[in-house]
Design a protein around this motif. Structure first.
Motif, PDB file in Angstrom:
ATOM      1  N   ILE A 449      -4.902   6.460  -0.062  1.00  0.00           N
ATOM      2  CA  ILE A 449      -5.227   5.171  -0.676  1.00  0.00           C
ATOM      3  C   ILE A 449      -4.134   4.178  -0.309  1.00  0.00           C
ATOM      4  CG2 ILE A 449      -5.726   3.916  -2.801  1.00  0.00           C
ATOM      5  CD1 ILE A 449      -6.432   6.545  -4.135  1.00  0.00           C
ATOM      6  N   THR A 450      -4.536   3.035   0.212  1.00  0.00           N
ATOM      7  CA  THR A 450      -3.605   1.946   0.513  1.00  0.00           C
ATOM      8  C   THR A 450      -4.185   0.658  -0.038  1.00  0.00           C
ATOM      9  OG1 THR A 450      -2.808   3.027   2.520  1.00  0.00           O
ATOM     10  CG2 THR A 450      -2.427   0.667   2.334  1.00  0.00           C
ATOM     11  N   VAL A 451      -3.361  -0.121  -0.743  1.00  0.00           N
ATOM     12  CA  VAL A 451      -3.834  -1.312  -1.437  1.00  0.00           C
ATOM     13  C   VAL A 451      -2.876  -2.475  -1.198  1.00  0.00           C
ATOM     14  CG1 VAL A 451      -4.600  -2.284  -3.633  1.00  0.00           C
ATOM     15  CG2 VAL A 451      -4.725   0.189  -3.269  1.00  0.00           C
ATOM     16  N   ILE A 452      -3.427  -3.628  -0.905  1.00  0.00           N
ATOM     17  CA  ILE A 452      -2.688  -4.898  -0.914  1.00  0.00           C
ATOM     18  C   ILE A 452      -3.408  -5.836  -1.874  1.00  0.00           C
ATOM     19  CG2 ILE A 452      -1.866  -6.876   0.420  1.00  0.00           C
ATOM     20  CD1 ILE A 452      -2.048  -5.153   2.926  1.00  0.00           C
ATOM     21  N   VAL A 453      -2.665  -6.463  -2.764  1.00  0.00           N
ATOM     22  CA  VAL A 453      -3.219  -7.506  -3.629  1.00  0.00           C
ATOM     23  C   VAL A 453      -2.538  -8.816  -3.256  1.00  0.00           C
ATOM     24  CG1 VAL A 453      -3.589  -8.327  -5.978  1.00  0.00           C
ATOM     25  CG2 VAL A 453      -3.664  -5.866  -5.492  1.00  0.00           C
ATOM     26  N   VAL A 454      -3.321  -9.766  -2.764  1.00  0.00           N
ATOM     27  CA  VAL A 454      -2.813 -11.077  -2.349  1.00  0.00           C
ATOM     28  C   VAL A 454      -3.017 -12.050  -3.500  1.00  0.00           C
ATOM     29  CG1 VAL A 454      -2.979 -12.915  -0.634  1.00  0.00           C
ATOM     30  CG2 VAL A 454      -3.483 -10.543   0.019  1.00  0.00           C
TER      31      VAL A 454
END
Length: 464
Positions: A449-454
Motif C-alpha cells: 500500500i502506498t498513499v499520497i494525500v495532496v
C-alpha cells in the motif's frame, strides 16, 4: 537491541519536535522489535507518560505505521502540502512513489507506482517519470534554456530524497510556463511523456536481449540483466500534475486518484479522478476485445490471457513484444497470438479546481482493495477537521447519518498514515494482527500500500 532502542528514541524525539520523519529504504523493521522491548522494560505507567508528553499514541501498531510517513510543505500556489506513507507486503516491496515541485514550470507532480512481477520496472519509473514529464512540458512551452533534469526544484521519493538542485526561476517568468498551455496541449505533453518512457524501456530491453544472445559463454552483466528485468516486470502508474487552474491525472493501470470536496452544507463528497483499467471497466474490456477479434481468450478469468490483471501497464513486454523477440526469455502460452495485449497509453482526466476542493488521495490498489472512495475521503476529512479527539461529537459525512467508530487511530496529523490505519481495520487490535503477518503470508491478506494525500490551498489563498 541497543540499535533498535536508539532508533525508537530518535523517532519519539522527532515526533516531539513535530518534524516530518523520512526513513530511506522500503522497510525498516528493527525498531518494531525495539518498541516491544521498550514497552516491556518501562515501569508501569511510563508509556502513558510518554503519550501525554509527546501527544502521540505509543502503541506498537501505530509506531509501525508512523515510521515511514513523510510530510512536506510546498511553495506551489495551488498546493499547500502533502502527506505520504507506504506499507510493504511483498519482499522486496514493489510499490514506489515520487513527488516533484517545479517553480520554473509552476507545477507540482505526484506519482504512485505499483509494480508487479518484481520491483525493477517500478523503480525505473520512480527514477525517470518526472524527467520525461519535464522534457515534454518544457518542449510544449518552448523553454529550451532549462534542462529536464533541472526542472524540478525538489524531489521526494520512497527510497531517496535529494536536496533541492536550484532555487527556482523568478516568479515573473511563471506566467510564461504551463499557464500558457491549453488543457489539450497539456494532455498531449503528458501522453507523449508516458509513451516515450515505455518505448525507451522497450528499446533498452530489446538491446539487452540482443547482447545476451550474442555474448560469449560467461556470466550476464548486471546492466544487461537490469534492462531485461525492467522490461519484463511491469508497473501500473498514476500521476497527478497540479498547475495554475487544473489538476491533470494520467492513469495507466489500477492505481487511483480521488478528490475530496467539502460542500457548502458542510458535508463531503468523493470525486474520482481516474477509473481502474481492468476487467471491471466495460470500456477497457471492449477496447481489448476490439483489438483482438476472434480471440476469446484475450481476456480469460478477468485477466489478460488469463494471467495479467491490469489492462494497461508500463513494462510487461512479455505481453507486448513479438514471439520471436521473446523466444528463449519466457514460456509463452498457446493463446499468445497478436501482441501487444497491453499498452502504456494513459487515460487522462482534467479537473478544473473549484471551491471546496480540499485534497486529492493518490494510492496504489492495495488501499482501494480495502477502502471505498467515500471511506477514504471520510478518513482524511476527519483528520482535517480535528476528529482525532475521542470526545468530539460525530459529524455527518456524504449527507448520511453520523458515524463514529471507536478505537481508531487518533494520534497523527499525517493523513496518509490515517488511511493506512483505516485500511488495516481501523483498530489497534486489527492493525497489530495484520502487521504481525509478514511476507509472503501477508499477501493473502493485503497488497503493498502506498498513499499520497495532496492538500490543496483554500480557495481564498489561490489567487496569491
Amino acid at each position: 537491541i541497543i540499535e533498535d532502542m536508539l532508533l525508537l528514541l530518535r523517532t519519539l524525539k522527532m515526533r516531539l519536535l513535530r518534524r516530518p520523519l523520512t526513513f530511506l529504504g522500503t522497510a525498516c523493521t528493527g525498531a518494531f522489535v525495539g518498541l516491544l522491548i521498550f514497552n516491556r522494560i518501562l515501569p508501569n505507567g511510563a508509556s502513558s507518560c510518554v503519550a501525554v508528553c509527546t501527544g502521540v499514541d505509543t502503541s506498537a501498531a501505530y509506531m509501525r505505521l508512523e515510521i515511514s510517513e513523510t510530510s512536506r510543505t510546498l511553495r506551489h500556489p495551488r498546493v499547500r502540502s502533502f502527506d505520504a506513507n507506504f506499507l510493504p507486503s511483498n519482499s522486496p516491496m514493489e510499490d514506489r512513489f515520487v513527488i516533484g515541485e517545479s517553480l520554473s514550470l509552476n507545477a507540482a507532480a505526484f506519482s504512485v507506482i505499483d509494480g508487479h512481477k518484481g520491483h525493477q520496472c517500478a523503480e525505473h519509473l520512480q527514477r525517470h517519470v518526472l524527467g520525461y514529464l519535464a522534457r515534454t512540458l518544457l518542449k510544449g512551452v518552448a523553454m529550451k534554456s532549462t534542462k529536464p533534469d533541472d526542472a524540478w526544484d525538489t524531489v521526494t521519493g520512497m527510497t531517496w530524497s535529494p536536496p533541492p538542485t536550484s532555487t527556482g526561476t523568478a516568479q515573473s517568468s511563471v506566467k510564461d510556463t504551463l499557464s500558457s498551455l491549453t488543457p489539450s496541449a497539456m494532455e498531449q505533453c503528458i501522453r507523449e511523456a508516458f509513451r516515450s518512457l515505455d518505448d525507451d524501456i522497450s528499446a533498452a530491453g530489446l538491446a539487452a536481449v540482443e547482447r545476451l544472445r550474442k555474448r560469449s559463454p560467461g556470466p550476464v552483466t548486471e546492466s544487461t540483466e537490469s534492462r531485461i528485468m525492467e522490461a519484463l516486470s511491469g508497473a501500473c502508474a498514476i500521476a497527478a500534475i497540479v498547475q495554475s487552474a487544473n489538476v491533470h491525472v494520467a492513469s495507466v493501470g489500477d492505481c487511483r486518484a480521488v478528490l475530496g470536496r467539502k460542500l457548502a452544507n458542510g458535508t463531503w463528497t468523493a470525486l474520482p479522478l481516474s477509473v481502474d483499467q481492468n476487467a471491471d471497466n466495460p470500456a477497457e474490456v471492449k477496447r481489448v476485445k476490439d483489438a483482438h477479434p476472434g480471440e476469446p481468450s484475450a481476456i480469460l478469468w478477468k485477466r489478460i490471457l488469463g494471467m495479467l490483471m491490469p489492462f494497461r501497464s508500463f513494462g510487461d513486454f512479455d505481453y507486448k513484444w513479438k514471439r520471436k523477440e521473446l523466444n528463449g526469455l519466457v514460456t509463452l502460452p498457446p493463446n499468445y497470438l497478436t501482441p501487444p495485449y497491453v499498452t502504456a497509453e494513459p487515460v487522462i482526466t482534467i479537473h478544473p479546481l473549484q471551491e471546496g476542493d480540499e485534497f486529492v488521495i493518490i494510492a496504489s490498489d492495495g488501499l482501494w482493495d480495502k477502502l471505498s472512495n467515500e471511506k477514504a475521503v471520510q478518513t482524511v476529512a476527519e483528520c482535517l477537521e480535528g476528529s482525532r479527539k475521542k470526545s468530539r461529537t460525530p459529524t455527518s459525512w456524504f449527507g448520511g447519518p453520523a458515524v463514529h467508530e471507536g478505537g481508531g487511530c487518533c494520534c497523527t496529523q499525517n493523513a496518509a498514515t490515517r488511511l493506512l490505519w483505516a485500511a488495516l481495520g481501523g483498530t489497534k487490535e486489527s492493525v497489530q494482527r495484520l502487521l504481525n503477518i509478514g511476507p509472503p503470508r501477508s499477501r493473502v491478506f493485503r497488497d503493498d500500500i502506498t498513499v499520497i494525500v495532496v492538500h490543496l490551498r483554500p480557495s481564498k489563498d489561490r489567487s496569491s
